[in-house]
Scaffold this active site. Sequence first.
Site, PDB file in Angstrom:
ATOM      1  N   LYS A 110       0.831  -1.211   0.000  1.00  0.00           N
ATOM      2  CA  LYS A 110       0.000   0.000   0.000  1.00  0.00           C
ATOM      3  C   LYS A 110       0.859   1.252   0.000  1.00  0.00           C
ATOM      4  CE  LYS A 110      -4.356  -1.722   1.796  1.00  0.00           C
ATOM      5  NZ  LYS A 110      -5.360  -1.686   2.859  1.00  0.00           N
ATOM      6  N   LYS A 192      -3.998 -11.398  -7.115  1.00  0.00           N
ATOM      7  CA  LYS A 192      -5.201 -11.592  -6.298  1.00  0.00           C
ATOM      8  C   LYS A 192      -6.361 -10.738  -6.815  1.00  0.00           C
ATOM      9  CE  LYS A 192      -5.690  -9.268  -2.459  1.00  0.00           C
ATOM     10  NZ  LYS A 192      -5.889  -8.721  -1.117  1.00  0.00           N
ATOM     11  N   LYS A 195     -10.402  -5.429  -4.553  1.00  0.00           N
ATOM     12  CA  LYS A 195     -11.307  -4.290  -4.728  1.00  0.00           C
ATOM     13  C   LYS A 195     -10.597  -3.088  -5.333  1.00  0.00           C
ATOM     14  CE  LYS A 195     -13.775  -5.086  -0.416  1.00  0.00           C
ATOM     15  NZ  LYS A 195     -13.639  -4.667   0.975  1.00  0.00           N
TER      16      LYS A 195
HETATM   17  P1  AMP Z   1     -10.777  -6.718   2.211  1.00  0.00           P
HETATM   18  O1  AMP Z   1     -11.539  -6.603   0.953  1.00  0.00           O
HETATM   19  O2  AMP Z   1      -9.317  -6.496   2.030  1.00  0.00           O
HETATM   20  O3  AMP Z   1     -11.360  -5.934   3.351  1.00  0.00           O
HETATM   21  O4  AMP Z   1     -10.872  -8.254   2.628  1.00  0.00           O
HETATM   22  C1  AMP Z   1     -11.959  -8.791   3.336  1.00  0.00           C
HETATM   23  C2  AMP Z   1     -11.823 -10.292   3.496  1.00  0.00           C
HETATM   24  O5  AMP Z   1     -11.852 -10.929   2.215  1.00  0.00           O
HETATM   25  C3  AMP Z   1     -10.492 -10.715   4.146  1.00  0.00           C
HETATM   26  O6  AMP Z   1     -10.737 -11.839   4.977  1.00  0.00           O
HETATM   27  C4  AMP Z   1      -9.643 -11.102   2.984  1.00  0.00           C
HETATM   28  O7  AMP Z   1      -8.654 -12.048   3.321  1.00  0.00           O
HETATM   29  C5  AMP Z   1     -10.687 -11.715   2.039  1.00  0.00           C
HETATM   30  N1  AMP Z   1     -10.256 -11.582   0.632  1.00  0.00           N
HETATM   31  C6  AMP Z   1      -9.986 -10.427  -0.035  1.00  0.00           C
HETATM   32  N2  AMP Z   1      -9.613 -10.687  -1.312  1.00  0.00           N
HETATM   33  C7  AMP Z   1      -9.653 -12.042  -1.453  1.00  0.00           C
HETATM   34  C8  AMP Z   1      -9.385 -12.937  -2.536  1.00  0.00           C
HETATM   35  N3  AMP Z   1      -9.011 -12.497  -3.730  1.00  0.00           N
HETATM   36  N4  AMP Z   1      -9.519 -14.269  -2.316  1.00  0.00           N
HETATM   37  C9  AMP Z   1      -9.902 -14.749  -1.114  1.00  0.00           C
HETATM   38  N5  AMP Z   1     -10.175 -13.956  -0.045  1.00  0.00           N
HETATM   39  C10 AMP Z   1     -10.059 -12.628  -0.200  1.00  0.00           C
END
Ligand code: AMP
Length: 327
Positions: A110, A192, A195
Amino acid sequence: MRIFSGIQPTGQLHIGNYLGAIKQWIKLQETNECIFSIVDLHAITVPYNSKVFSEVVLSKAIEYLACGLDPEKSIIFIQSQVKEHTELAWLLNTVCPLGDLRRMTQFKDKSKKFKNNINAGLFNYPVLMAADILIYQTDLVPVGKDQGQHVELARSVAKKFNKTFGNVLTVPKVVFPTMGAKIMSLEDPTKKMSKSTPASCLFLIDEPKTIEKKIMRATTDSGKKIVYDIKKKPGISNLLTIYSLFSGHSIKELEKEFKGKNYSEFKKSLAKTLINGLEPIRRKTKELTNRDVYIKEILNKGAKRAQVLASSTMEKVRGSMGLLKLD
Ligand code: AMP
Ligand code: TRP
């Protein structure tokens, strides 16, 4: 078991969030004491739009409920509503070694991405995350693979705290789903799904036409066979994983089913499965939109319930750290 997890209110939820995190939460809430948070204080560590932020937070609550989180079974709340999180984060800052924070890959990524805003909050982000987890004496933290390092840090902070001040904090364990812990980008299957790169994502509330377009366009590999091979065929392997998780069929079964068929036939069938699989979420999201009073009531109740638990831990933490208590 006590379970805690959270998602940042940034952008819309995608199938990576769902398969990596939320799908596990829905199962866990049936037999455990679950606490799920919309972690707004984490989201503000990168540039964001303060004018629409409260709406984004509310829309995240709608998505949680639409996915099947049940306020009768789980505590659902907004992180900033329970002030004890930030209080504990400060105290844990005095326990967490600087070197551990410097090693965090998310911070490195980041700070490369937001070169003009590398703030102290971004650096201390994992300490706040440790506070989120430890304040509820959490046993299990269900997250996707990318959060493993942060949960590991929470564990080491808890251990160090207990060693220094006495056995006060439960040392949590991370749980990853057996499959789907890292869903890859539709554009570039070596990265990965995230968002922060919307083109890489299939969002939970994408309309059927968009789902079809995105899947048909998803990057695949050279060759023709529909087989799982993460090294040689990362694109098809990612799509097979998604297909398997949404259909309930194993990857072996899918390989058999699509033997001799081409990528386009496979993708069409996957798009159909996703359109059907995501339909209830899409429908419930629409139903809950504009029901602000109802959503706020759930969040208010959630925050009150969470605070009872959080303040009980704070009392112990303050005492063990020697902070003066006035009667
Ligand atoms: P975030 O969008 O970063 O707030 O992530 C929220 C949750 O989704 C966390 O538990 C992340 O580990 C999971 N997560 C985010 N991106 C992925 C992905 N591409 N594959 C699997 N889990 C994900
Ligand atoms: N950092 C997590 C993410 O980006 C969100 C999060 C904040 C979290 N606090 C947490 C996840 C506590 C699990 C437990 O996905």
